[in-house]
Design a protein around this motif. Sequence first.
Motif, PDB file in Angstrom:
ATOM      1  N   GLU A  35      -0.832  -2.067  -0.920  1.00 54.96           N
ATOM      2  CA  GLU A  35      -0.227  -2.125   0.109  1.00 54.96           C
ATOM      3  C   GLU A  35      -1.317  -2.532   1.014  1.00 54.96           C
ATOM      4  O   GLU A  35      -0.956  -2.758   2.545  1.00 54.96           O
ATOM      5  N   ARG A  36      -2.767  -2.211   1.560  1.00 55.73           N
ATOM      6  CA  ARG A  36      -3.771  -2.962   2.020  1.00 55.73           C
ATOM      7  C   ARG A  36      -3.699  -4.187   1.953  1.00 55.73           C
ATOM      8  O   ARG A  36      -4.009  -4.704   2.521  1.00 55.73           O
ATOM      9  N   THR A  51      -3.563   0.138  -2.684  1.00 54.64           N
ATOM     10  CA  THR A  51      -4.275  -0.594  -2.916  1.00 54.64           C
ATOM     11  C   THR A  51      -3.577  -2.564  -2.474  1.00 54.64           C
ATOM     12  O   THR A  51      -3.923  -2.932  -1.293  1.00 54.64           O
ATOM     13  N   PHE A 102      -4.837  -6.844   4.709  1.00 53.69           N
ATOM     14  CA  PHE A 102      -5.910  -7.672   4.256  1.00 53.69           C
ATOM     15  C   PHE A 102      -5.313  -9.349   4.694  1.00 53.69           C
ATOM     16  O   PHE A 102      -6.096 -10.353   4.970  1.00 53.69           O
ATOM     17  N   ALA A 159      -2.620   4.108   1.984  1.00 59.18           N
ATOM     18  CA  ALA A 159      -2.122   2.693   1.751  1.00 59.18           C
ATOM     19  C   ALA A 159      -2.503   3.536   0.615  1.00 59.18           C
ATOM     20  O   ALA A 159      -3.984   3.446   0.266  1.00 59.18           O
ATOM     21  N   GLU A 166      -5.662   2.246  11.103  1.00 57.29           N
ATOM     22  CA  GLU A 166      -6.994   2.351  10.048  1.00 57.29           C
ATOM     23  C   GLU A 166      -6.929   3.715   9.387  1.00 57.29           C
ATOM     24  O   GLU A 166      -6.667   2.956   8.118  1.00 57.29           O
ATOM     25  N   ILE A 198     -11.725   0.840   6.849  1.00 58.15           N
ATOM     26  CA  ILE A 198     -11.173   0.161   5.561  1.00 58.15           C
ATOM     27  C   ILE A 198     -12.080  -1.277   6.148  1.00 58.15           C
ATOM     28  O   ILE A 198     -12.189  -2.323   5.256  1.00 58.15           O
ATOM     29  N   LEU A 257      -3.733   3.254   6.746  1.00 51.05           N
ATOM     30  CA  LEU A 257      -3.930   2.435   5.886  1.00 51.05           C
ATOM     31  C   LEU A 257      -5.418   3.235   5.263  1.00 51.05           C
ATOM     32  O   LEU A 257      -5.622   3.206   3.509  1.00 51.05           O
ATOM     33  N   GLY A 258      -6.214   3.453   5.645  1.00 58.09           N
ATOM     34  CA  GLY A 258      -7.180   4.244   4.561  1.00 58.09           C
ATOM     35  C   GLY A 258      -6.936   5.288   4.173  1.00 58.09           C
ATOM     36  O   GLY A 258      -7.326   5.911   2.653  1.00 58.09           O
TER      37      GLY A 258
END
Length: 184
Positions: free
Chosen positions: A88-89, A86, A93, A84, A77, A42, A80-81
Amino acid sequence: MDRRAALASIVGVLGANIFAPLARAIAYQPNPVINTGAPEIIFTPAQRALVTALSERILPTSDTPGAIAAGVPEYIEHMLGDWAITDERATIFDGLAAIDARSLADYKKPAVKASAAQQDALLTLAMNGELPGGTPFFEAFRQLVITGYYTSEIGITQEREYLPVPGEYDGAYPYAKVKRIFSS
């Protein structure tokens, strides 16, 4: 000790405000029939480099290996990939983007190329809510770093004294002989 058991035990350290992807990973009941494959990629190379640098600022190498050696950036990663959603990502980000933008404004260079002291200052700004989305980013990122570190082999066996099976109880064990906190 498997990583899931370590994740569950670290929840007490993080308290009630655990980052949602960590909570989902702890609650997951694996199905041995399903092969989920490789973790989703991601981060861009620049984001991955910044996550690596900031992870090491939160848990630096000292007399024990730091976050990089423990594989924390890859863990983040992966979490989150795979765990998580969207929103939470977006917390991570957006926080990375805010740190990078502030570094460009203050130091005229990307945050990954900033000095350790400058990266510490940027993380402090995020922690104190002086960057857009800074506080939610810092809390989530710190939780990911701490959980990734203390559920890694390095965190369990080198940072702490790993006792897979509790030994004999000695109520008079001299505190001066305790070098690291015990984990099991």
